[in-house]
Design an enzyme around this catalytic site. Structure first.
Site, PDB file in Angstrom:
ATOM      1  N   LYS A  79      53.034  39.539  -8.496  1.00 24.88           N
ATOM      2  CA  LYS A  79      52.212  38.729  -7.591  1.00 24.88           C
ATOM      3  C   LYS A  79      52.078  37.326  -8.177  1.00 24.88           C
ATOM      4  O   LYS A  79      52.438  37.058  -9.317  1.00 24.88           O
ATOM      5  CB  LYS A  79      50.812  39.339  -7.416  1.00 24.88           C
ATOM      6  CG  LYS A  79      50.776  40.781  -6.913  1.00 24.88           C
ATOM      7  CD  LYS A  79      51.291  40.922  -5.494  1.00 24.88           C
ATOM      8  CE  LYS A  79      51.284  42.388  -5.053  1.00 24.88           C
ATOM      9  NZ  LYS A  79      51.978  42.558  -3.757  1.00 24.88           N
ATOM     10  N   SER A 107      56.778  41.729  -0.419  1.00 25.36           N
ATOM     11  CA  SER A 107      55.466  41.097  -0.602  1.00 25.36           C
ATOM     12  C   SER A 107      55.535  39.697  -1.199  1.00 25.36           C
ATOM     13  O   SER A 107      54.558  38.947  -1.116  1.00 25.36           O
ATOM     14  CB  SER A 107      54.566  41.975  -1.470  1.00 25.36           C
ATOM     15  OG  SER A 107      55.013  42.000  -2.805  1.00 25.36           O
TER      16      SER A 107
END
Length: 260
Positions: A145, A74
């Protein structure tokens, strides 16, 4: 009376014997008291040293710098599967807060993961110890993230050029995975104060704030759930380097009445 002779006899009779069993016992007691202390075996010394090192590393990872094993794609291309990033736990401890563009590790309980999801206590303790040393994958509630919006920001996707907008300013996200769009899911959100809007760099492979828009918290992450900032790639050795800073948000200013 010859007192001198009497004194001489008394002195001779009171003199300690230098032969027989008494002398042997005295010499043995001296030998016993001079024995050197018992030494630890090499294995025992190694065990104690290893235990002390493990305790030191656990304390270091708990309070200062923790290795974090990257489990997914990701955050490509910045982070690859199997990378161990060093998470700076002091980055936000003394009044500082995450900034747009920071790569952060956070506990997604209550935002990305429902409350009440419990792991077996024994396996949780073992996994936590190994993951604290970067030897096991992190908990299913831990995520890494990039911060795209902070409290008060209006984050919109996408403008006519397919770019993300933060507070009306188009953002050129050079860190995105090659060929990825800023988002295939349109959204328009004002980030609540005390929270963050976070997204992966490999947008087509990332489950991030966009995927939790309709859930409690609206996909935002509370500041008190942030573990720290990912500053370095520590392993493998060939990828040892600091995470490069991004200038993508340099032109973004905080909306009136907000901090950022």
């Amino acid at each position: 009376m010859d007192t001198e002779a009497l004194h001489t006899e008394r002195d001779r009779s009171s003199a300690p014997e230098t032969h027989g069993s008494g002398a042997g016992e005295g010499s043995r007691s001296v030998r016993v008291s001079r024995q050197s202390p018992r030494r630890w075996s090499p294995w025992r010394r190694a065990g104690v040293l290893g235990g002390a090192c493990a305790v030191f590393l656990l304390l270091l990872s708990h309070f200062v710098m923790q290795p974090f094993l990257i489990p997914s794609t990701s955050m490509q291309p910045a982070l690859e599967v199997g990378d161990r990033v060093l998470v700076n736990k002091l980055a936000y401890r003394f009044g500082s807060e995450p900034r747009r563009g920071d790569v952060v590790v956070f506990d997604g309980t209550g935002s990305f993961v429902p409350e009440g999801v419990a792991e077996n206590p024994v396996s949780a303790a073992a996994r936590e110890g190994l993951s604290a040393l970067g030897l096991a994958e992190p908990s299913d509630t831990d995520f890494v993230k990039r911060v795209v919006g902070v409290g008060g920001d209006r984050v919109v996707c996408c403008d006519k050029g397919g770019r993300l907008e933060v507070n009306g300013v188009p953002v050129d996200e050079s860190y995105l995975y090659a060929g990825d769009a800023a988002s295939h899911v349109p959204f328009d959100i004002v980030v609540p104060q005390g929270t963050l809007w976070v997204m992966g760099d490999h947008r087509s492979r990332s489950r991030d704030s966009r995927d939790h828009l309709g859930e409690p918290g609206g996909g935002t992450v509370p500041l008190d759930r942030v573990v720290g900032r990912a500053d370095w790639i520590g392993w493998p050795a060939g990828r040892w380097s600091p995470l490069p800073a991004t200038g993508a948000f340099d032109r973004v200013t905080a909306p009136e009445g907000a901090h950022g």
